[in-house]
Design a protein around this motif. Sequence first.
Motif: not given
Length: 334
Positions: A276-296
């Motif tokens: 996603i970073h390569k597509l957007t060119g952004c280091d930070f970006f909001s996308v759907p995140i699968e959450l788990g025991p370690s977080g993102a």
Amino acid sequence: MVKAVVAGASGGIGQPLSLLLKTCPLISELSLYDVVNTPGVAADLSHISSPAVVKGYVPTDFKDAAQSAASMKEAFTGADIIIIPAGVPRKPGMTRDDLFKINAGIVKGLITAVAETCPKAFILIISNPVNSTVPIAAEVLKAKGVFDPKRLFGVTTLDVVRAETFVAGIVGEKNPGKLTIPVIGGHSGETIVPLISQAKPSVNIAGEELDKLTYRIQFGGDEVVKAKDGAGSATLSMAYAGYRFAEKVIKAVSGESGIVEPSFVYLPGIEGGEEIHKLTGCDFFSVPIELGPSGAQKAINVVKSANDYEKKLLEACYKGLNGNIAKGVEFARA
């Protein structure tokens, strides 16, 4: 069980957010921190018959930095999750970026305390402008040697909540919660990009109606500021959105699987994020995140499936968002 901290608990978002967190059966301890009124807020909430034990903390002496830091340290120590709505609200005519200097300093100070007292806590940042405050937090954590991208989240859930509500109103769905609509990018104006084409169940909204819907999702905060006639911004809906995301993080950490929610994260540090970073060119970006025991646990690439209408929105998003991110990084490193 979980210790949750609200930093900024006496404010317009902090109080209703703390109320909602008090009702969560998974929270055993609720620690409230702010510069004023927190003991009273804590006493009020402590009368509610739910498991969480509530304590309120304020700086003990504004003239004594060491004593003030000790109060914050006591509030934060042992935290599993820290939610940060601290900062000043928007006023009519004020953009999220106008809030930058004040709120950036507040967030920098709070994250410094987090890094020193509870570096393993999951950090949920609500303080605006999120597009800049999350990069500030990341830089502070990096400087302290404790940055874990999986544990740092910018809360963009309000954009998702608005999209669900506004689309439901158009298509006649009585329960907006039955809709799933990815809203990606950032958390201000044109950096907010709703992917209506990927709504589940699918909806048919096009032309001028789609333009109006997109604008309303992007600038819904202005609608609230205007309606409150200068008396505040989106506090109650933001508190709900903050609680919704926090509850999902807590459930995922507690072992529940299959939980997905968009969040503003550091893409290179999360599985699936580099694509996603390569597509957007952004280091930070909001996308759907699968959450788990370690977080993102995993970033889900919905960007690649955007249609032509959404790709135009994304081009404007990338430009604005990269500027916001750079501003946050520069502030943190100054």
